[in-house]
Design a protein around this motif. Sequence first.
Motif, PDB file in Angstrom:
ATOM      1  N   CYS A   1      41.060  36.383  41.309  1.00 15.97           N
ATOM      2  CA  CYS A   1      40.023  36.076  40.921  1.00 15.97           C
ATOM      3  C   CYS A   1      39.131  34.911  40.697  1.00 15.97           C
ATOM      4  O   CYS A   1      37.978  34.667  40.639  1.00 15.97           O
TER       5      CYS A   1
ATOM      6  N   CYS B   1      44.654  32.438  39.034  1.00 21.23           N
ATOM      7  CA  CYS B   1      44.247  34.139  39.574  1.00 21.23           C
ATOM      8  C   CYS B   1      43.645  34.647  40.505  1.00 21.23           C
ATOM      9  O   CYS B   1      43.135  33.451  41.187  1.00 21.23           O
TER      10      CYS B   1
ATOM     11  N   CYS C   1      45.665  36.059  32.785  1.00 24.45           N
ATOM     12  CA  CYS C   1      44.239  35.751  33.206  1.00 24.45           C
ATOM     13  C   CYS C   1      43.431  36.192  32.610  1.00 24.45           C
ATOM     14  O   CYS C   1      43.052  37.206  31.683  1.00 24.45           O
TER      15      CYS C   1
ATOM     16  N   CYS D   1      40.197  37.866  33.675  1.00 25.11           N
ATOM     17  CA  CYS D   1      39.761  39.212  35.221  1.00 25.11           C
ATOM     18  C   CYS D   1      40.905  39.882  33.264  1.00 25.11           C
ATOM     19  O   CYS D   1      40.804  40.986  34.096  1.00 25.11           O
TER      20      CYS D   1
HETATM   21 ZN   LIG Z   1      41.670  36.216  36.829  1.00 26.14          ZN
END
Ligand SMILES: [Zn+2]
Length: 109
Positions: A88, A86, A70, A73
């Motif tokens: 996130c 992801c 990613c 992050c």
């Molecule tokens: Zn991420």
Amino acid sequence: MHELAITDGIVAGICERVGEGRVRRITLEIGALTAVLPDAVRFCFDVCAAGTRCEGAELEIVPVPGRARCRSCHAELQMQGPWALCACGAGDVDILSGQQLLVRTVEVE
Ligand SMILES: [Zn+2]
């Protein structure tokens, strides 16, 4: 079934390079993100190899899982197809592996 054309290309490429030898064993690396099905390649191989130096060769297929990182992050994630999301919430990733279709080894006798 695009595997037929792909397998045909692989067999032709190997035959071109092995010269006078006879191919005994081939190891192929197939990434999960290539949309190439290992079973289909196996099926096509016998058809494509018939009458060539690859006829009767043992075909080993090594599946390579899709992996990405990613960009937001920097977590690493597994990919099953050409989509990445992801945990996130970001969908912007760098592909690390899984896009390759490689002839790793060819054993000639
Ligand atoms: Zn991420």
